[in-house]
Design an enzyme around this catalytic site. Sequence first.
Site, short mmCIF file in Angstrom:
data_model
loop_
_atom_site.label_atom_id
_atom_site.label_comp_id
_atom_site.label_asym_id
_atom_site.label_seq_id
_atom_site.Cartn_x
_atom_site.Cartn_y
_atom_site.Cartn_z
N ASP A 266 -5.24 2.62 7.90
CA ASP A 266 -6.78 1.92 7.63
C ASP A 266 -6.94 1.02 8.27
OD1 ASP A 266 -8.06 4.64 8.04
OD2 ASP A 266 -8.18 4.73 5.86
N ALA B 202 -5.42 10.71 8.11
CA ALA B 202 -4.26 10.28 7.69
C ALA B 202 -3.54 10.50 8.47
CB ALA B 202 -4.26 11.60 6.38
N GLU C 126 -18.57 17.84 3.12
CA GLU C 126 -17.55 18.00 2.53
C GLU C 126 -17.37 17.93 0.78
OE1 GLU C 126 -13.57 18.40 4.51
OE2 GLU C 126 -13.37 16.19 3.14
N VAL D 90 -1.83 -6.83 -4.62
CA VAL D 90 -1.40 -8.40 -3.58
C VAL D 90 -3.15 -9.27 -2.48
CG1 VAL D 90 -0.80 -8.88 -1.17
CG2 VAL D 90 0.46 -6.62 -2.28
N PHE E 118 -1.02 6.99 2.85
CA PHE E 118 -0.32 7.64 3.66
C PHE E 118 0.47 6.90 4.78
CE2 PHE E 118 -4.27 10.32 2.71
CZ PHE E 118 -3.62 12.27 2.35
N GLY E 119 -0.02 5.75 5.34
CA GLY E 119 0.42 4.91 5.75
C GLY E 119 2.14 3.98 5.34
N GLY F 119 0.76 -0.66 -0.39
CA GLY F 119 -0.42 -0.17 -0.16
C GLY F 119 0.91 1.14 0.57
C1 LIG Z 1 -13.41 11.15 1.11
C2 LIG Z 1 -12.33 10.54 1.91
C3 LIG Z 1 -11.40 11.90 2.50
C4 LIG Z 1 -10.90 11.88 3.67
N1 LIG Z 1 -10.92 13.22 4.71
C5 LIG Z 1 -9.81 13.10 5.65
C6 LIG Z 1 -9.21 14.56 6.18
O1 LIG Z 1 -9.84 15.77 5.55
N2 LIG Z 1 -8.28 14.21 6.97
C7 LIG Z 1 -7.99 12.60 7.58
O2 LIG Z 1 -7.29 13.05 8.60
N3 LIG Z 1 -8.66 11.66 6.87
C8 LIG Z 1 -9.37 11.72 5.73
N4 LIG Z 1 -9.28 10.25 5.69
C9 LIG Z 1 -8.81 9.31 6.26
C10 LIG Z 1 -7.73 9.12 5.70
O3 LIG Z 1 -7.46 9.59 3.60
C11 LIG Z 1 -6.85 7.60 5.72
O4 LIG Z 1 -7.04 7.36 7.05
C12 LIG Z 1 -6.00 7.37 5.15
O5 LIG Z 1 -5.42 7.13 3.67
C13 LIG Z 1 -5.19 5.72 5.68
O6 LIG Z 1 -4.14 5.74 5.39
P1 LIG Z 1 -3.64 4.37 4.36
O7 LIG Z 1 -2.27 3.95 4.14
O8 LIG Z 1 -4.37 3.21 5.92
O9 LIG Z 1 -4.93 3.44 3.11
P2 LIG Z 1 -4.86 4.85 2.15
O10 LIG Z 1 -4.43 6.16 2.23
O11 LIG Z 1 -5.57 3.98 2.38
O12 LIG Z 1 -3.85 3.81 1.18
C14 LIG Z 1 -4.00 2.41 0.73
C15 LIG Z 1 -3.28 2.12 -0.62
O13 LIG Z 1 -3.46 0.87 -0.20
C16 LIG Z 1 -3.40 0.15 -1.74
N5 LIG Z 1 -3.96 -1.47 -1.52
C17 LIG Z 1 -4.95 -1.33 -1.16
N6 LIG Z 1 -5.18 -2.87 -1.34
C18 LIG Z 1 -4.42 -3.14 -1.71
C19 LIG Z 1 -4.27 -4.21 -2.24
N7 LIG Z 1 -4.35 -5.89 -2.33
N8 LIG Z 1 -2.75 -4.79 -3.39
C20 LIG Z 1 -1.92 -3.46 -3.61
N9 LIG Z 1 -2.10 -2.24 -3.48
C21 LIG Z 1 -3.83 -2.01 -3.07
C22 LIG Z 1 -4.62 1.64 -1.78
O14 LIG Z 1 -4.17 1.36 -3.37
C23 LIG Z 1 -3.51 2.11 -1.58
O15 LIG Z 1 -2.64 2.69 -2.37
C24 LIG Z 1 -10.37 10.51 4.12
C25 LIG Z 1 -10.73 9.43 3.37
C26 LIG Z 1 -11.56 9.81 2.36
C27 LIG Z 1 -11.23 8.05 1.53
#
Ligand SMILES: Cc1cc2nc3c(=O)[nH]c(=O)nc-3n(C[C@H](O)[C@H](O)[C@H](O)COP(=O)(O)OP(=O)(O)OC[C@H]3O[C@@H](n4cnc5c(N)ncnc54)[C@H](O)[C@@H]3O)c2cc1C
Length: 435
Positions: A300, A316, A170, A79, A14-15, A11
Amino acid sequence: MAERPQVVIIGAGFGGLAAAKRLEAEPVDVVLIDQRNYHTFLPLLYQVATAGLNAADVAYATRGLFRRQQRVFFRRGRVMGVDWDQRCVQIDDEPPVAFDYLIVAAGASANFFGVPGAAEYSYPLYTLPDALRLRNHIIDMFEEADADASIVEEGALTFVVVGGGPTGVEVAGALAELIDKVFREDFHDLDVHRSRIVLVEQAPHLLGPFDRRSRDYAHKVLAARGVEVRLGTVVEAIEADRVRFSDGGSIATRTLVWAAGVKAGELASTLGVTQGRGGRIAVGSDLSIPGHPTAFAVGDIADMDDGKGGRHPQLAQVAMQGGRHAAEQVLATMGKRPREPFSYFDKGTMATIGRRAAVAELPGGAKLTGALAWLAWLVLHLLYLMGVRNKVSVFVNWAWNYFTWDRGPRLILRAEDGRRGHEPAGPGRSVDGDR
Ligand SMILES: Cc1cc2nc3c(=O)[nH]c(=O)nc-3n(C[C@H](O)[C@H](O)[C@H](O)COP(=O)(O)OP(=O)(O)OC[C@H]3O[C@@H](n4cnc5c(N)ncnc54)[C@H](O)[C@@H]3O)c2cc1C
């Protein structure tokens, strides 16, 4: 274990990016895997969906982020699972990737809570293709109503947003501006005043995580901008042209935006690990996955105890700090140092409602509403956006929109295969086949 241990990160959200950045100059090989070749800045997706920003403004090619890092390798692929015995990650149609350490950061997806028709007929907002699909569809609805005004009666210009959290607020606020300030002039033959935006929330208030003053403020501003807010309303079923509520009421609509909640990404259920709320992967205090001490889950997809009887929110900042923490635990393990528990520093939460209107709750208890909160929101989002080009482009777009009330990217963009835009957003039906 090899001389340079291999850390695989699933992934590039952000993480995952925070973990890779923390490790890029360390004596490890990093393999970053994502199903898409770009990172998406999810907090601004709603602006792509409502024609405020271009898609490329909120995405960044992942390879570009690491082009000077010879020991960070990007692999585009989906994955499908992890072979814990062989210690490798299985990728769809591609050879597996071996790991010494694993960081799972595969994010979340829309949770339809089993509502009939939600997966088939609603428009979720979790990916860039989702945002483009919704933008195409909204503009399509206006074009179709312009050609045949009788379909307005059938809900063609009724936009229902389900979920009164930050995303729903929003979207509703931005739609109100798009329709009132842009489409009213674009479609001068159409009685745009007949369009409706209905924001539906099952709780008795909007913006659950915020305090009462922020909630009331958001409600008041949305109502003043023409959004009908329906609190205490539960969606029972969604059909192609109607949404039905549990109190027996219904609204004719062809556009239902689903912003009602998220669950762990699908990958979580394939790993054979313990899952907590919303299917999230249970983790220990150091963010490692129980039973797999060299594997971590962050962001997440992880069910992180906040030490106060609750879970860390899906934000995020939580993902970024978690990603960095997991990377540091990898380094601690390599250096035979003890691991540390994850401790989240809350930098505050914000939501914007539209022009000069936002709510912000900052560390230390400070609470802002109105123009000041909106400015803080703008600055913070610019700061965290990936890449200088994107920052400049977003800033220019925002300034242009602010002074002209214009929305440049109000384009219907889809592959020219003859299909119309209002195909449902169900699984596997994205505009560019990116799922
Ligand atoms: C519309 C929206 C608005 C938001 N607004 C805010 C905000 O204003 N402030 C805030 O703090 N948070 C906000 N959030 C929440 C924040 O974006 C998430 O908490 C954050 O993105 C989580 O980061 P992450 O790395 O866990 O997952 P993500 O950023 O979602 O990244 C996950 C990645 O994993 C990849 N992936 C998933 N499954 C697979 C797989 N099987 N194989 C390969 N790759 C895979 C995806 O393509 C993606 O690139 C918002 C979320 C959304 C949907």
